[in-house]
Every structure is written in C-alpha cells, then in structure tokens.
Design an enzyme around this catalytic site. Sequence first.
Site, PDB file in Angstrom:
ATOM      1  N   SER A 262      15.709  -4.962   3.053  1.00  0.00           N
ATOM      2  CA  SER A 262      14.388  -4.849   3.515  1.00  0.00           C
ATOM      3  C   SER A 262      13.593  -5.261   2.432  1.00  0.00           C
ATOM      4  CB  SER A 262      13.830  -3.612   4.277  1.00  0.00           C
ATOM      5  OG  SER A 262      13.528  -2.723   3.158  1.00  0.00           O
ATOM      6  N   LYS A 263      12.095  -5.539   2.940  1.00  0.00           N
ATOM      7  CA  LYS A 263      11.169  -5.917   2.017  1.00  0.00           C
ATOM      8  C   LYS A 263      10.830  -4.819   0.880  1.00  0.00           C
ATOM      9  CE  LYS A 263       8.850  -9.424   4.507  1.00  0.00           C
ATOM     10  NZ  LYS A 263       7.457 -10.035   4.922  1.00  0.00           N
ATOM     11  N   ARG A 264      10.975  -3.614   1.376  1.00  0.00           N
ATOM     12  CA  ARG A 264      10.893  -2.617   0.326  1.00  0.00           C
ATOM     13  C   ARG A 264      11.967  -2.077  -0.449  1.00  0.00           C
ATOM     14  NH1 ARG A 264       6.320  -0.738  -0.384  1.00  0.00           N
ATOM     15  NH2 ARG A 264       5.262  -1.302   1.246  1.00  0.00           N
TER      16      ARG A 264
END
Length: 507
Positions: A262-264
């Site tokens: 994910s982006k995180r």
Amino acid sequence: MPKNIRVRFAPSPTGPLHMGGVRTALYNYLFAKSNGGKMILRIEDTDQSRFVPGAEHYIMESLAWCGIQFDEGVSEGGSYGPYRQSERKSIYKAYADQLIQTGNAYYAFDRTEDLNELRKQAEAKKKTFIYNAQTRKTLRNSLNMNDDEIKKHLMEGTPYVVRFMIPENICITMNDLIRGRVTVKSETLDDKVLFKSDGMPTYHLANIVDDHLMEISHVIRGEEWLPSLPLHVLLYEAFGWEKPQFAHLPLLLKPDGNGKLSKRDGDRLGFPVFPLQWKDPKSGEISSGYRENGYYPDAFVNMLALLGWNPGNDQELFSMTELIEAFSLDRVGKSGSKFDPEKAKWFNHQYLIQRSDKQLASEWKQWLKTEKNLEPESVKVVKIVSLIKERVNFVKELWDEASFFFEAPESYDEKVIKKRWKTDSPEQMENLATLLDTLEDFTAEKIDEKIKNWIADNELSMGVIMNALRLLLVGAAKGPHLGDIMEVLGKAESIKRIRSGIKTLLN
Ligand code: GLU
C-alpha cells in the site's frame, strides 16, 4: 485480436501514482507497442472531492521519467479528445438518460442519512446493506413513483442519483484474458450510482462511455477493479456496445507476501513505493521516490516489468525495446507478486555496472560537485569508478566506498590498529616509503612488483605489510587493490599518507 489495438491508462489524480499504477501503465504500453497499437492517457477526474493539486502533473512526470510514452492524451492531443474527464462533462448526461429511458437505470432520491441508517441496521445483524432487487422496491426511487411524482422531484431540485438496475437473479459471465472465465451472481451486486444531480458522472459511467467513445480495444488494469467488471459488462450490454477485452493484473504484495503493497508501506518498511518523491500539498509530508533515491529509470522499469510478468526463460535484464519484443499478456500471472526491495537494488546495480566508466564518472562528478563541492579531474574519477563500481548499487554510494581517494584519513580504525599495527610496523612502513620514493614509474603494476620483491628480499609477511599499509593509506580495512589506490593517489600523496600515519599512530 481486433484490428485496431487501442489501450488506455486512466489514472485518477487523487494523489501520487503508486508503483503498482506505474506497472499498469507499463503493461498497457508494452502491450500496445508489441501489437502495433496506440497508448492513450486519460485523466479520470470526475470525483472533484478527491482532487489533489499537483497529482496530474506528478503522474505525467513519473510516466515520462519511466519512458512510457503516449500516442494520445492530455498533452499529446488526438482525435478522441478531450482526454480529461472534467472537460468531457457535457457528454455523460445523455448516456445516463439513455439508460433511464431503456429501463436500465432509475432515479434514486434517497437521503444519505436514510441509507446510512439502513446500513447501520444491516451491520447490527452482521449483514451488508445492498441497494438492489432485494431492497429497491422499498426505497425512495423512481421505480416506486408515478411520472408526476418523478417530475415533481426533478422540478423541485430534490437531490438525486441515477442508479444502474442490476437484473434480478442472473449469472453474469465474463472473460478475462488473465483469469479466464469468471461468473458472478447478480444478487451480490449493488445498483451502483452512475450519475449525480450535480451533473457529474461517477467513475463507472464515465469510464465505460469513454472507453467506448475512444474505441478502446483492451482494458488492462489492476485486480482491484475486478469487482467492477460485472457492472461494466452489464453496462456495455445495456448500451448495446461491443465490449473491449479485459485483463486484470495481479496485485503487488508486501515483501512478506502478507497483503497488498500500500501507499503507506513504503517509508514504513524502508523503500519507496512512489516513482518520484511526493510532497503532500496539505500536510507537507514527504514520501520518498525511486528517482530521488538514486534509481535509474530503466532499472526501475525492468524491475517492475518482472513483477507479474515473466519471459518464460531466465533472462532478467531487459531494455524497454526488449520488453516490447518479449511482452505478452499470457505470461502475466494470476497470483500476486511479492515486491522484493533487495532485488530492486540488484537491478539498479546491474544497470550501474553496465554503464561505461566514463558515463558513470560523469554522473558521479555531478554528485561530487553538488554534494561535496569537489571538482576532481575526469581521468581520476574514471579510474576510481572503474575500481569500485562493482561494490555499489547507486551513484550516491560511491562516496562511502571511495571518499579516501579525496580525503586523507584523519583517524584510523581502532579495531584495525589493534589487529594490524605491530611493533615493527612503523619501521617497516618508513622503509617502504623510502623504497616507493625511488620508483620512477608510479603505476599499480610497478608498485606491486616493487613491494613484492622487497617483501621477498626481506623475508617479510605479505599480509602483515599490506594490511598495515592499507591502514595508513585508507584509515580502515577497506578499498580496492592497494597498488591501484596508490596509483590514483600518486607518489607524493601516498608517501605523505604513509609518513603522517606513522606519526599519528606512534603518538
Ligand atoms: N480511474 C481508475 C483508476 O484510478 C481507472 C480504472 C480503470 O482502468 O478502469 O485506477
């Protein structure tokens, strides 16, 4: 295969483009180019609430950095434009109306709070509220109103949405080029919103209308869109349009294989997930990028290409041209691909060592100028680079391996002193300095020969001498071959380092 291959990459400018998005763009590009087709960039910005300033520019800059080129798009133009959905706003309403007229869609005037309440009630029973054949008969929509009532609502400006009417109790069969045949029961599907009374279409309507109008032959996109496929297929059927072929690409997974990358994840796990650095316009938070971390775009692209596709043999290094030649959708796997940050570095290493010494030297010279304010002679930099490039993955790492070429040691590694600096060392090193001073031709070859003979003549140990000498020249137990180091340093500097090292270590 249809005659005219036309594919599109259709990002929404809601933030920076994730590396999974870059891979989707890349596979579209490779597919188009390997089939003599056209690649289109369409910006899907109908959801104004999620619009992020700078995101569109970021997307285009990222793709350009990767060498993914478009035949048609926002910057390129083309005869199917405009290519930004916000500029196509006037197109969509007629299509929503058409679906209402043909009985495939209806107006829904439900209040948000009423729907939220129904969702809550369902949740309390551990169920999910679905707006479809099971519930639509009891809700505030045009299916349950006569014409006058509907007109009255529209005239009075009651907020509404247009919902697609999912047929009751059917099986929808779809064909995916990667997954094969997929079947879904209609009762699991929602009557999705297609259009809102603010005049904006939702993703689903705009996407299908535009794919049709832009004559897209193949929709290649991430697996997260697979759940939307039944609706899209039904929409094509409702309009009576020929469907494109679909290919849903496998997810990119976290390095441990547990879930989607994910982006995180990126900065949390210590690697970038974005092609370029991104500064969030609201929070100012910075997320790292492959470009700023020192990756070459061709290495990044090569690595991404192999995350989900394989060439069917063990070739790992591919230029863009080779990728175009080798790529085919039937070698894209069904299951998620684990991202391996170490392998990403390996790819960069491969591209770095493939560069000529001259080219690498000129890249490093730029770095030395900006980061260290150093402007060494090119010949020297070329020589150093040739000696150490095998040891690094990135241009910025060259300094860690080679700073001693530019700076004489100011301190000496304590551990190495303990192990390598003997009682006889000062005298031996002084003799060696005197010996080297007599050498006319100060090349690695001559230096090696001289030292070797001197060690043999005096019955000394090669290991003891060379390790002590390295300590004086480098300050630590590292670096390439000593003869090479001395050749680059030159006679005067080498002797100076030996003598000042002896002095320091005697104190
Ligand atoms: N706008 C969608 C996205 O952001 C496009 C999905 C599709 O390719 O249909 O991914």
